[in-house]
Write an enzyme that holds these catalytic residues in place. Structure first.
Site, PDB file in Angstrom:
ATOM      1  N   HIS A   1      -0.855  -7.739   3.092  1.00 15.96           N
ATOM      2  CA  HIS A   1      -0.616  -8.348   4.403  1.00 15.96           C
ATOM      3  C   HIS A   1      -1.576  -7.876   5.505  1.00 15.96           C
ATOM      4  O   HIS A   1      -1.429  -8.256   6.660  1.00 15.96           O
ATOM      5  CB  HIS A   1       0.847  -8.159   4.833  1.00 15.96           C
ATOM      6  CG  HIS A   1       1.199  -6.784   5.288  1.00 15.96           C
ATOM      7  ND1 HIS A   1       1.317  -6.460   6.625  1.00 15.96           N
ATOM      8  CD2 HIS A   1       1.469  -5.661   4.604  1.00 15.96           C
ATOM      9  CE1 HIS A   1       1.649  -5.181   6.728  1.00 15.96           C
ATOM     10  NE2 HIS A   1       1.748  -4.675   5.520  1.00 15.96           N
TER      11      HIS A   1
ATOM     12  N   CYS B   1       4.409   1.503  11.904  1.00 16.15           N
ATOM     13  CA  CYS B   1       5.520   2.250  11.312  1.00 16.15           C
ATOM     14  C   CYS B   1       6.108   3.280  12.268  1.00 16.15           C
ATOM     15  O   CYS B   1       7.180   3.810  12.024  1.00 16.15           O
ATOM     16  CB  CYS B   1       5.065   2.923  10.021  1.00 16.15           C
ATOM     17  SG  CYS B   1       4.437   1.732   8.853  1.00 16.15           S
TER      18      CYS B   1
ATOM     19  N   ALA C   1       0.827  -1.213   0.000  1.00 19.60           N
ATOM     20  CA  ALA C   1       0.000   0.000   0.000  1.00 19.60           C
ATOM     21  C   ALA C   1       0.861   1.264   0.000  1.00 19.60           C
ATOM     22  O   ALA C   1       0.465   2.285  -0.570  1.00 19.60           O
ATOM     23  CB  ALA C   1      -0.936   0.002   1.203  1.00 19.60           C
ATOM     24  N   THR C   2       2.031   1.208   0.624  1.00 21.94           N
ATOM     25  CA  THR C   2       2.908   2.389   0.640  1.00 21.94           C
ATOM     26  C   THR C   2       3.281   2.775  -0.792  1.00 21.94           C
ATOM     27  O   THR C   2       3.199   3.948  -1.176  1.00 21.94           O
ATOM     28  CB  THR C   2       4.169   2.127   1.484  1.00 21.94           C
ATOM     29  OG1 THR C   2       3.753   1.912   2.832  1.00 21.94           O
ATOM     30  CG2 THR C   2       5.141   3.287   1.434  1.00 21.94           C
TER      31      THR C   2
ATOM     32  N   GLN D   1      -6.482  -0.475   5.522  1.00 19.86           N
ATOM     33  CA  GLN D   1      -7.112  -1.117   6.682  1.00 19.86           C
ATOM     34  C   GLN D   1      -8.564  -1.525   6.442  1.00 19.86           C
ATOM     35  O   GLN D   1      -9.154  -2.184   7.300  1.00 19.86           O
ATOM     36  CB  GLN D   1      -7.065  -0.171   7.895  1.00 19.86           C
ATOM     37  CG  GLN D   1      -5.680   0.070   8.439  1.00 19.86           C
ATOM     38  CD  GLN D   1      -5.064  -1.164   9.097  1.00 19.86           C
ATOM     39  OE1 GLN D   1      -5.745  -2.134   9.407  1.00 19.86           O
ATOM     40  NE2 GLN D   1      -3.756  -1.118   9.313  1.00 19.86           N
TER      41      GLN D   1
ATOM     42  N   SER E   1      -3.415  -3.195   0.592  1.00 21.82           N
ATOM     43  CA  SER E   1      -2.259  -3.941   1.101  1.00 21.82           C
ATOM     44  C   SER E   1      -2.609  -5.416   1.234  1.00 21.82           C
ATOM     45  O   SER E   1      -3.684  -5.761   1.729  1.00 21.82           O
ATOM     46  CB  SER E   1      -1.887  -3.373   2.477  1.00 21.82           C
ATOM     47  OG  SER E   1      -0.979  -4.225   3.115  1.00 21.82           O
TER      48      SER E   1
END
Lengths: 83, 379
Positions: free
Chosen positions: B202, B327, B71-72, B180, B200
């Protein structure tokens, strides 16, 4: 809906109302008649179902391929048989 | 072994996904960009199948699914990728919220350094963005609006439907960081007004290292993204590089399972959350955020009199929890999310986030409460 019911719906729809030829529909119906033999191949059966839902005789035409044609379906049927 | 209650940081991988990933590492390891033999053809088919599985969750087209490393990267592609278009068209105004993840805030700050005008909207004490404030902030030169679907620290769902309403008459591109919420809250992401969605793997029981950017077409055209990397032309030129077929198959399967099992997973998480709240009642926890908009798998609570770090350390052998985003959890910086919600210092300093999943076993809540009570008495 289990994967076999989903597959049955997809092949019937394309064969009876779409352009899926008999020679390609027949092996799919054969799978549906022998479910026990294929029950451990859910991943490939899901792929086959998705390909049938998006079956298009002219999938290779144009610049981008965003549908599946007889070659895709035929190949997946072969992988199902071989795996 | 303690019970893992940090699923917002990362989830365990579903056993069925592990088996599928393994298949593509051991047996079907072809390169999807080499469909000249069975190996390559099988890989390409798996990639396209996964693309379809993800597209179905967000009611998108298959060609709008672009695979990334997470996602980053998807956030960076969406935000930095629009910069050239903004410069070309003279649109330099960017709107986002003060509770976004650092993977959104930092690319936006980078754009601000390059001359863009960044406006971060506040949130209310319940942790939600006010769509009316967003509507009021829109300007003719607004290039982009970036909002999250669900906050990673509080589990509070954001008002995407109302934001969509506010954006109906404006042509700004709308990016949603759905790291999320994807697969947990289905309907909001199916809104066609959303141009870009970051996902994302994971966080939905797939392995780490895989994500997706959904780039929805408007009138048949992709958002005008400039790629951040060059060399290969994969992913329609947006994101070159050899595709990690095993991870892509994994995220596809995870998306399928999320859609198929969403109701049962949510039920399990709801019941788990209920037991958790009942168990912790004697400690009189304060819930951070408006509980009405809380997703069933997360809760952020403060236990006044017990500093977060002491609670996390003291509970280590029983449950694994965190205080802020994964993070920033190692930096001991106070949560920027809780600060933005205007919560008092003693609440922020005693906050912990508990996040679970349908795979989470029941912890020994009696022991958890006993440890926390001892910590409170000692403090």
């Amino acid at each position: 809906m289990n994967i076999f019911e989903d597959l049955k719906q997809a092949v019937t729809e394309q064969y009876e109302h779409g352009e899926l030829p008999k020679w390609l529909a027949d092996p799919v119906y054969e799978i549906l008649e022998n479910r026990d033999q294929y029950k451990d191949k859910e991943y490939l059966l899901e792929i086959l179902t998705a390909q049938l839902k998006e079956y298009d005789v002219y999938a290779e035409a144009g610049c981008c391929k965003w549908a599946y044609d007889h070659e895709d379906v035929q190949r997946t049927l072969r992988w199902i048989a071989e795996s | 072994m303690s019970v893992y209650l940090d699923c917002n940081a990362t989830t365990p991988v579903e056993p069925a996904i592990i088996r599928l990933v393994q298949r593509f590492m051991e047996r079907d390891y072809g390169n999807a960009a080499s469909p000249i033999h069975d190996f390559g053809e099988f890989a390409l088919m798996a990639v396209e199948h996964a693309r379809g599985q993800i597209a179905e969750v967000v009611a998108s087209r298959r060609d709008e699914v672009i695979f990334t490393s997470g996602a980053t990267e998807a956030n960076n592609m969406a935000l930095l990728g629009l910069a050239q278009h903004g410069l070309k068209t003279g649109k330099r105004h960017l709107i986002s919220s003060s509770i976004e993840h650092k993977a959104v805030l930092e690319p936006l700050e980078e754009l601000a350094k390059q001359g863009f005008d960044l406006q971060l909207l506040p949130v209310d004490a319940g942790g939600r963005l006010d769509p009316q404030k967003l509507a009021a902030a829109l300007r003719p030169d607004t290039l982009l609006v970036s909002t999250m679907q669900v906050n990673n620290e509080t589990g509070i769902s954001q008002p995407l439907a109302e934001i969509s309403e506010a954006l109906q008459q404006h042509e700004a591109f709308w990016h949603v960081d759905a790291a999320q919420g994807f697969g947990k809250e289905i309907v909001p992401l199916q809104d066609k007004r959303i141009d870009l969605i970051s996902i994302s793997g994971h966080k939905i029981y797939a392995p780490k290292g895989i994500g997706v950017l959904i780039a929805r077409k408007r009138d048949g055209s992709f958002p005008p993204l400039t790629p951040l990397m060059f060399g290969g032309g994969q992913e329609q030129g947006f994101r070159p590089g050899t595709l990690p077929v095993h991870l892509i198959a994994g995220i596809g399967e995870a998306a399928k399972m999320a859609l198929r099992n969403q109701a049962e997973r949510a039920d399990y998480c709801r019941q788990f959350g209920q037991k958790l709240r009942t168990a912790l009642t004697p400690l009189q926890p304060v819930i951070n955020g408006d509980a009405q908009h809380l997703l069933p798998h997360t809760i952020n609570i403060s236990l006044p009199g017990i500093p977060s770090d002491k609670a996390i350390k003291g509970l280590k052998r029983l449950i694994a929890v965190s205080s802020t985003s994964a993070c920033t959890s190692h930096t001991r910086t106070p949560s920027h999310v809780l600060s933005a919600m205007g919560l008092p210092e003693q609440i922020i300093e005693s906050s912990i986030r508990l996040s679970w999943s349908h795979l989470t076993p029941e912890p020994d809540w009696e022991q958890v409460v006993a440890v926390l009570q001892t910590l409170r008495e000692e403090n």
